[in-house]
Design a protein around this motif. Sequence first.
Motif, short mmCIF file in Angstrom:
data_model
loop_
_atom_site.label_atom_id
_atom_site.label_comp_id
_atom_site.label_asym_id
_atom_site.label_seq_id
_atom_site.Cartn_x
_atom_site.Cartn_y
_atom_site.Cartn_z
N LYS A 167 0.97 -1.60 -0.15
CA LYS A 167 0.30 0.04 0.21
C LYS A 167 1.02 1.45 0.25
N ARG A 244 -10.77 -0.60 -12.45
CA ARG A 244 -11.64 -0.67 -11.46
C ARG A 244 -12.77 -0.75 -12.38
N ASN A 273 -8.43 -11.24 -4.38
CA ASN A 273 -9.21 -10.97 -3.25
C ASN A 273 -9.61 -12.72 -2.59
N LEU A 384 -7.61 9.28 0.02
CA LEU A 384 -8.11 8.66 -0.42
C LEU A 384 -8.05 7.13 -0.29
N SER A 385 -6.14 7.43 -0.31
CA SER A 385 -6.01 5.33 0.20
C SER A 385 -6.71 5.61 1.40
N ALA A 387 -9.55 6.37 3.05
CA ALA A 387 -10.96 6.12 2.87
C ALA A 387 -10.15 4.65 2.50
N GLY A 388 -9.65 3.54 1.35
CA GLY A 388 -10.32 2.91 0.57
C GLY A 388 -10.17 1.60 1.56
N LEU A 389 -8.88 2.13 2.70
CA LEU A 389 -8.80 1.07 3.50
C LEU A 389 -10.10 0.99 5.26
N ARG A 391 -12.83 0.36 3.92
CA ARG A 391 -14.03 0.54 3.53
C ARG A 391 -13.91 -0.88 3.38
N ARG A 393 -16.01 -4.70 2.07
CA ARG A 393 -17.31 -4.53 0.81
C ARG A 393 -17.15 -6.71 1.15
N ASP A 401 -8.27 -8.67 -8.06
CA ASP A 401 -8.53 -7.33 -7.42
C ASP A 401 -8.81 -6.36 -8.57
#
Lengths: 420, 186
Positions: A167, A244, A273, A384-385, A387-389, A391, A393, A401
């Motif tokens: 990351k 994506r 994933n 944003l990275s 925020a992605g962590l 999230r 899903r 991925d």
Amino acid sequence: MKKIFSLFSLLVLLIIDFAAFAQTQRFPRPEFESGYTQPVTSMPEPRAGIFALVDVLLLIAALSLITWFIHKKRSRTGVVITSLFSIVYFGFLREGCVCSVGSVQNVVLALFNPGYHIPLSALAFFVIPLVYTLFFGRTFCAGVCPLGAVQDVFLLRPISLKKWLQKVLGLIPWIYLGLAILYAATGTDFIICRYDPFVGIFRFNATFFMFAIGAAFLLISVFIARPYCRFLCPYGVILNLVSRVSKNHLSITPASCIQCKLCENSCPLDAINKPVEVKQMEDKRSATRRFILLGMIIPALMIIGGWVVSNFHENLAMVNSKVRLANELLHFNSNTMKESLEIEGFRTSGKTKEELYLESAAILKQFYYGSWMLGAFIGLVFGLSLAGLTRYRYREDYEADKGECVSCARCLKYCPVESN
Amino acid sequence: MKKDRREFINTCFRFAAGASIVGVAGVLASKSAKGDFFWQLDPTKCTQCGRCATSCVVTPSAVKCIHVYDMCGYCDLCGGYFRPNVKNLSTGAENMLCPTGAIKRTYVEDPYFKYEIIDELCIGCGKCVKGCGAFGNGSLQLQISHDLCVNCNECAIARDCPSDAFKRVPLEEAYQFAGFKTNKKI
């Protein structure tokens, strides 16, 4: 009267012009008596435009072929064959130029500089892989990009990296992309081309420094899959975003996943994933709090980033040759210092110092605003990275991925499910 | 239901991405219809610093000395061929200015000599250009040989040029000589 005056001035101009011309010819061309015929001054033509078209057609052909190999044939061998073709043609024969990675800078320069228009082949090399990615995932990265292909064929003993390390290193390409855009937009330099680690190897003319970097990348890629693609390539992150939302991304299983876990460790890029167990949905209050917190952190990061980078705008601008020259001239002392080639060139150009200083001040201003934007961009990416962590899903099956996967097709043969 | 929503958002983003790609491509393509750019060395700005010989990504450099015969005075004592203070005007290597012996001197008629550049030997160092410009007509000029130039995105010599003599020009303006206009047909 006016007419006569203008005629007269024209005559004067003509005489001056002629005098100037006669002055440049110190030794007039002789009148030969021996019937000597003068050779023609050679002005060789550039490589015909048809070859650029061939490049673009071969790009489309290679992309279509590799997409067919991945999606229809599900064959890793096909990917390797296309990779070898790309290394030979786009790498060694075309000497790594024109390439999609570098074309980002042409696009930026063309957008910011009205006097420059991008060569159609460079534009095609920028757009066509994006379009294919939008439909089929990063099949361009899989084996059409010579930079990716040359690393991929070296990958023999893949080891997996820690998630946090991936990351963190994955943020570097964004910074590199931002810098490349800043330098291309200000017309300073094309840093992606300049620091391309493999182009010197393709051309057999790398400086020792660049050759060492290229060799180090190749050595690393024996163990760590595609270090340049994942942790440096600025075009890769654009493709990552586009991929994506791609329409038909490669799926590991040809039919439906039976969760046999055979493919679990097959990916050298750790881009598979795993299924996530059904979890209780986050309650509304905590979700709102998280949302508000992120909504405050991201703008704060952008402002901090912008402020920090704008403090370094003068250092960033020193890459620009005009700014460097102005700086050199400012500190130049003709009594104690030897004149550099740059200063000599400037002196013979007949430009005044004031003009140069004004120009370089304008460039510095561009860099000031540009570095604010660069810093804000980096802040946004960091935010944003983050925020992605946070999230969550839900996922039932083993899936590629879509962003990170480069469709190298290694995982496909691990799946025991027959297609129906 | 959940799957549908995710799918819908994805589709929206896909169309947005597609539209922006097409938009950027369209805007830029309409501009590029004018034709490609080529690098051009402006001999009026050139100071013959010698970096053309070393900075080019092509070895030997794609910059070559080109002889504009129309400007040549066919001198016996050629400032581009001979070293300064040369003792006798012969084709001996010790008399030559060119480090690679890339200039061929042939007798035409008394007292005139013809000077030709052997492209394969020329490394684009500009020593002869400097000599001819200082003592003669300036008929020897550095130019980018476009059959050799790979037309890099960002010319490596342009970056290193101390006098900012490199620029991108359309094909019609390639090969601009100082003090002389050509009617070339390329």
